[in-house]
Design a protein around this motif. Structure first.
Motif, mmCIF file in Angstrom:
data_model
loop_
_atom_site.group_PDB
_atom_site.id
_atom_site.type_symbol
_atom_site.label_atom_id
_atom_site.label_comp_id
_atom_site.label_asym_id
_atom_site.label_seq_id
_atom_site.Cartn_x
_atom_site.Cartn_y
_atom_site.Cartn_z
ATOM 1 N N VAL A 34 0.862 -1.178 0.000
ATOM 2 C CA VAL A 34 0.000 0.000 0.000
ATOM 3 C C VAL A 34 0.899 1.227 0.000
ATOM 4 N N ALA A 35 0.721 2.080 -0.996
ATOM 5 C CA ALA A 35 1.561 3.274 -1.109
ATOM 6 C C ALA A 35 0.718 4.539 -1.017
ATOM 7 N N HIS A 36 1.220 5.484 -0.250
ATOM 8 C CA HIS A 36 0.613 6.818 -0.227
ATOM 9 C C HIS A 36 1.705 7.809 -0.630
ATOM 10 N N VAL A 37 1.359 8.662 -1.582
ATOM 11 C CA VAL A 37 2.276 9.703 -2.024
ATOM 12 C C VAL A 37 1.648 11.047 -1.678
ATOM 13 N N TYR A 38 2.384 11.849 -0.936
ATOM 14 C CA TYR A 38 1.893 13.179 -0.578
ATOM 15 C C TYR A 38 2.793 14.228 -1.208
ATOM 16 N N SER A 39 2.201 15.380 -1.447
ATOM 17 C CA SER A 39 2.940 16.501 -2.024
ATOM 18 C C SER A 39 3.086 17.591 -0.981
ATOM 19 N N ILE A 84 0.644 -7.758 3.692
ATOM 20 C CA ILE A 84 0.411 -6.353 3.344
ATOM 21 C C ILE A 84 1.450 -5.497 4.050
ATOM 22 N N SER A 85 2.089 -4.617 3.274
ATOM 23 C CA SER A 85 3.053 -3.673 3.838
ATOM 24 C C SER A 85 2.746 -2.294 3.268
ATOM 25 N N GLY A 86 3.445 -1.286 3.766
ATOM 26 C CA GLY A 86 3.171 0.081 3.324
ATOM 27 C C GLY A 86 4.429 0.851 2.984
ATOM 28 N N VAL A 87 4.247 1.842 2.111
ATOM 29 C CA VAL A 87 5.334 2.731 1.714
ATOM 30 C C VAL A 87 4.776 4.144 1.645
ATOM 31 N N LEU A 88 5.518 5.084 2.206
ATOM 32 C CA LEU A 88 5.147 6.496 2.153
ATOM 33 C C LEU A 88 6.191 7.220 1.323
ATOM 34 N N ARG A 89 5.716 8.045 0.391
ATOM 35 C CA ARG A 89 6.622 8.811 -0.468
ATOM 36 C C ARG A 89 6.142 10.253 -0.561
ATOM 37 N N ALA A 90 7.082 11.155 -0.757
ATOM 38 C CA ALA A 90 6.763 12.552 -1.053
ATOM 39 C C ALA A 90 7.070 12.783 -2.520
ATOM 40 N N GLY A 91 6.204 13.532 -3.196
ATOM 41 C CA GLY A 91 6.456 13.823 -4.600
ATOM 42 C C GLY A 91 5.168 13.984 -5.375
ATOM 43 N N VAL A 92 5.280 13.874 -6.685
ATOM 44 C CA VAL A 92 4.128 13.951 -7.581
ATOM 45 C C VAL A 92 3.500 12.560 -7.602
ATOM 46 N N ARG A 99 7.174 5.013 -10.394
ATOM 47 C CA ARG A 99 8.558 4.757 -9.984
ATOM 48 C C ARG A 99 8.605 3.622 -8.952
ATOM 49 N N LEU A 100 7.689 3.661 -8.003
ATOM 50 C CA LEU A 100 7.646 2.628 -6.973
ATOM 51 C C LEU A 100 7.297 1.262 -7.576
#
Length: 149
Positions: A34-39, A84-92, A99-100
């Motif tokens: 599960v990925a969340h990308v925030y700007s 289930i695992s998670g990844v948090l990224r900053a960006g567009v 990319r992930l």
């Protein structure tokens, strides 16, 4: 299929997509990331100046996003037969999701869509739509829960 990448933005549509991804992962079998990308917002003003949030503001935003992702993962852990695992990224968001997917060697991206009208899509764009166009792997677009009626 081994890895499903689920893009999550903490709304009901993403929760619905997560439920569908869990069912799919059970059948395949596959793990879910599960990925969340925030700007971090940058505000530009007509006279050419910009307002950039402080490092403390950016850290606070990351902290809130991580807590929200942790809550999603805690709810999802009710499916004990799916990893289930998670990844948090900053960006567009669309760029980071693609990319992930490459980094994880994901077999598929699962993403919720709000099914907005053509005008809203034209004005606001659609992360799901941009992911579909740019992804190197198949994308499963899950329409959000529809009101009864």
């Amino acid at each position: 299929m081994k890895t499903l990448l689920l893009a999550h933005d903490f709304d009901a549509t993403s929760e619905h997509a997560l439920s569908e991804a869990i069912e799919l992962a059970r059948k395949l079998p596959a793990r879910i990331v599960v990925a969340h990308v925030y700007s971090v917002p940058v505000y530009n003003f007509p006279e050419g100046s910009s307002l950039i949030p402080s490092a403390e503001d950016a850290a606070r935003l990351a902290e809130v996003a991580q807590r929200s992702l942790d809550q999603v993962l805690a709810r999802a852990s009710a499916a004990p037969d799916v990893a289930i695992s998670g990844v948090l990224r900053a960006g567009v968001p669309d760029e980071e999701i693609c990319r992930l997917a490459d980094e994880l060697r994901a077999d598929m991206i699962v993403i919720g869509t709000h099914a907005r009208g053509a005008l809203a899509r034209a004005l606001l764009g659609s992360v799901a739509q941009r992911v579909v166009r740019a992804a190197k792997v198949p994308v499963l677009s899950i329409r959000g829960p529809q009101p009864a009626g």
